[in-house]
Design a protein around this motif. Structure first.
Motif, PDB file in Angstrom:
ATOM      1  N   ALA A 218       0.999  -1.152   0.009  1.00 39.78           N
ATOM      2  CA  ALA A 218       0.019  -0.010   0.078  1.00 39.78           C
ATOM      3  C   ALA A 218       0.898   1.082  -0.154  1.00 39.78           C
ATOM      4  O   ALA A 218       2.046   1.101   0.370  1.00 39.78           O
ATOM      5  CB  ALA A 218      -0.832   0.038   1.302  1.00 39.78           C
ATOM      6  N   THR A 219       0.331   2.296  -0.469  1.00 37.69           N
ATOM      7  CA  THR A 219       0.921   3.817  -0.279  1.00 37.69           C
ATOM      8  C   THR A 219       0.613   4.495   1.044  1.00 37.69           C
ATOM      9  O   THR A 219      -0.351   4.223   1.478  1.00 37.69           O
ATOM     10  CB  THR A 219       0.739   4.497  -1.853  1.00 37.69           C
ATOM     11  OG1 THR A 219      -0.633   4.920  -1.685  1.00 37.69           O
ATOM     12  CG2 THR A 219       1.370   3.731  -2.824  1.00 37.69           C
ATOM     13  N   LYS A 220       1.594   5.325   1.332  1.00 35.90           N
ATOM     14  CA  LYS A 220       1.322   6.105   2.659  1.00 35.90           C
ATOM     15  C   LYS A 220       2.155   7.275   2.457  1.00 35.90           C
ATOM     16  O   LYS A 220       3.252   7.448   1.791  1.00 35.90           O
ATOM     17  CB  LYS A 220       1.729   5.113   3.797  1.00 35.90           C
ATOM     18  CG  LYS A 220       1.544   5.907   5.189  1.00 35.90           C
ATOM     19  CD  LYS A 220       2.128   5.038   6.090  1.00 35.90           C
ATOM     20  CE  LYS A 220       1.942   5.941   7.804  1.00 35.90           C
ATOM     21  NZ  LYS A 220       2.299   4.958   8.652  1.00 35.90           N
ATOM     22  N   TRP A 221       1.560   8.326   3.129  1.00 39.63           N
ATOM     23  CA  TRP A 221       2.420   9.614   3.139  1.00 39.63           C
ATOM     24  C   TRP A 221       2.223  10.386   4.568  1.00 39.63           C
ATOM     25  O   TRP A 221       1.250  10.019   5.017  1.00 39.63           O
ATOM     26  CB  TRP A 221       1.735  10.484   1.833  1.00 39.63           C
ATOM     27  CG  TRP A 221       0.458  11.045   2.020  1.00 39.63           C
ATOM     28  CD1 TRP A 221      -0.569  10.241   1.491  1.00 39.63           C
ATOM     29  CD2 TRP A 221      -0.127  12.062   2.600  1.00 39.63           C
ATOM     30  NE1 TRP A 221      -1.878  11.280   2.015  1.00 39.63           N
ATOM     31  CE2 TRP A 221      -1.332  12.268   2.499  1.00 39.63           C
ATOM     32  CE3 TRP A 221       0.560  13.261   3.668  1.00 39.63           C
ATOM     33  CZ2 TRP A 221      -2.132  12.973   3.154  1.00 39.63           C
ATOM     34  CZ3 TRP A 221      -0.214  14.239   4.096  1.00 39.63           C
ATOM     35  CH2 TRP A 221      -1.725  14.301   4.005  1.00 39.63           C
ATOM     36  N   LEU A 256      -1.372   7.327  -5.049  1.00 36.45           N
ATOM     37  CA  LEU A 256      -2.569   6.833  -4.705  1.00 36.45           C
ATOM     38  C   LEU A 256      -2.715   5.479  -4.332  1.00 36.45           C
ATOM     39  O   LEU A 256      -3.580   5.055  -3.200  1.00 36.45           O
ATOM     40  CB  LEU A 256      -3.623   6.949  -5.998  1.00 36.45           C
ATOM     41  CG  LEU A 256      -4.111   8.271  -6.465  1.00 36.45           C
ATOM     42  CD1 LEU A 256      -4.645   8.320  -7.582  1.00 36.45           C
ATOM     43  CD2 LEU A 256      -4.413   9.186  -5.540  1.00 36.45           C
ATOM     44  N   ARG A 257      -1.925   4.413  -4.702  1.00 39.20           N
ATOM     45  CA  ARG A 257      -2.076   3.119  -4.641  1.00 39.20           C
ATOM     46  C   ARG A 257      -0.845   2.415  -4.897  1.00 39.20           C
ATOM     47  O   ARG A 257      -0.153   3.011  -5.776  1.00 39.20           O
ATOM     48  CB  ARG A 257      -3.399   2.470  -5.058  1.00 39.20           C
ATOM     49  CG  ARG A 257      -3.290   2.384  -6.542  1.00 39.20           C
ATOM     50  CD  ARG A 257      -4.654   2.276  -7.074  1.00 39.20           C
ATOM     51  NE  ARG A 257      -5.192   3.276  -6.833  1.00 39.20           N
ATOM     52  CZ  ARG A 257      -6.616   3.767  -7.240  1.00 39.20           C
ATOM     53  NH1 ARG A 257      -6.901   3.145  -8.417  1.00 39.20           N
ATOM     54  NH2 ARG A 257      -7.447   5.010  -6.992  1.00 39.20           N
ATOM     55  N   ALA A 258      -0.520   1.050  -4.595  1.00 43.84           N
ATOM     56  CA  ALA A 258       0.190   0.306  -5.166  1.00 43.84           C
ATOM     57  C   ALA A 258      -0.290  -1.119  -5.498  1.00 43.84           C
ATOM     58  O   ALA A 258      -1.094  -1.451  -4.901  1.00 43.84           O
ATOM     59  CB  ALA A 258       1.477   0.144  -3.908  1.00 43.84           C
ATOM     60  N   ARG A 259       0.388  -1.694  -6.277  1.00 45.20           N
ATOM     61  CA  ARG A 259      -0.438  -2.939  -6.674  1.00 45.20           C
ATOM     62  C   ARG A 259       0.840  -4.047  -7.222  1.00 45.20           C
ATOM     63  O   ARG A 259       1.807  -3.515  -7.735  1.00 45.20           O
ATOM     64  CB  ARG A 259      -1.121  -2.760  -7.763  1.00 45.20           C
ATOM     65  CG  ARG A 259      -0.769  -2.345  -9.410  1.00 45.20           C
ATOM     66  CD  ARG A 259       0.070  -3.385 -10.205  1.00 45.20           C
ATOM     67  NE  ARG A 259       0.754  -2.894 -11.109  1.00 45.20           N
ATOM     68  CZ  ARG A 259       0.507  -3.048 -12.445  1.00 45.20           C
ATOM     69  NH1 ARG A 259      -0.720  -3.540 -12.723  1.00 45.20           N
ATOM     70  NH2 ARG A 259       1.466  -2.554 -13.121  1.00 45.20           N
TER      71      ARG A 259
END
Length: 315
Positions: A218-221, A256-259
């Motif tokens: 997942a992405t995070k900031w 926004l997102r990772a996959r």
């Protein structure tokens, strides 16, 4: 879960002996996003108009006039009538007249009806999720008692698995063999087909399930003053091991997102907005992450104009 795509540039490269023209011809198009266009109103606003459409990586725009819409003329969203698979290869929607599930394949440009699966009239639909390969489709909605219900239909057999009350489908693995579901406190991994529980963990970790069937990305900031730190976080749900990779993006660009893909690569989707001639242009970019160097390599970019109100990215 909000959202992934296997883009044309990600397809394994052809041998060097193949000419560039032959290599380009072998690249299969994928679906970048789905949505409903809009028309201007007399008061300067917009309203949804026209059929559901698919925007492809080869530049084609495919209209689906037979797809069911759940938006009114005064609404400007794509709602829950469509899902795009994680790899961008297929889209699922329901027929407008008979309510039969239909799966459209980007590589062939053909639609296949699934008579065994129809629109659930007892639910007010609010989400669809399609597995890679198109075998399973999760249908989430609210019943007459205002309870949320999540059913996963097998498009091959027509059998339906209903998740325990309070649980939602979050994600399918790249090979479609496992599904991750959960609530605000628990994540559960199912083996698709048998729907046996393979792992249950008291953790909230929404993201994309990897090819090993247990690791989520997942992405995070985080923001400190004017400084923004963007990260890709992975967590092994079996061991609890967690890792964080800091990534560098342009100013104004948000992760926004990772996959994952089947080969174990992680791709990151970003968005940056700018106004051109009074119109907002939403630029989405997919990057391939090198987990050793933390560098990002762009693999695809596309602009979603403001004339497309609500849109659905691969999930």
């Amino acid at each position: 879960m909000p959202y992934r795509v296997l883009l044309a540039a990600v397809v394994t490269a052809a041998p060097l002996t193949i000419t560039p023209h032959a290599e380009a011809a072998a690249v299969k198009p994928v679906i970048r996003y789905a949505g409903i266009g809009s028309c201007l109103r007399s008061d300067g606003g917009r309203h949804a108009c026209g059929p559901l459409k698919l925007w492809l990586s080869n530049g084609r725009v495919v209209a689906l006039p037979g797809a069911r819409r759940t938006v009114g003329d005064d609404e400007y969203v794509a709602a829950a009538v469509v899902a795009v698979s994680q790899d961008g290869a297929q889209a699922a929607y329901f027929g407008g007249k008979d309510g039969v599930l239909t799966i459209w394949t980007a590589a062939t440009g053909r639609a296949r009806e699934i008579p065994r699966v129809t629109w659930p009239d007892d639910l007010q639909m609010n989400a669809l999720t399609l597995s890679p390969g198109g075998r399973y489709v999760s249908m989430r909605g609210v019943d007459a008692s205002e309870w949320e219900v999540d059913r996963v239909a097998d498009t091959t057999t027509g059998k339906v698995f209903t998740l325990p009350r309070g649980y939602q489908t979050w994600d399918f693995g790249p090979d479609g063999r496992r599904m991750m579901a959960g609530n605000n406190r628990t994540a559960v991994l199912y083996s698709t087909g048998t729907w046996s529980v393979k792992l249950r963990r008291s953790v909230y970790m929404r993201g994309d399930l990897g090819p090993d069937g247990v690791t989520v990305a997942a992405t995070k900031w985080t923001k400190t003053g004017k400084s923004v730190r963007n990260m890709v976080v992975t967590r092994n749900l079996a061991t609890g091991k967690k890792s964080t990779i800091t990534i560098r993006l342009r100013t104004g660009e948000d992760a926004l997102r990772a996959r994952w893909d089947k080969a174990g690569h992680i791709d990151v989707l970003t968005r940056s907005d700018r106004r051109v001639g009074g119109e907002e242009r939403r630029l989405h970019t997919w990057y391939r992450l090198n987990r050793s160097t933390h560098r990002l390599t762009r693999i695809d970019s596309f602009v979603i104009p403001s004339s497309v109100g609500g849109y659905v990215l691969p999930t």
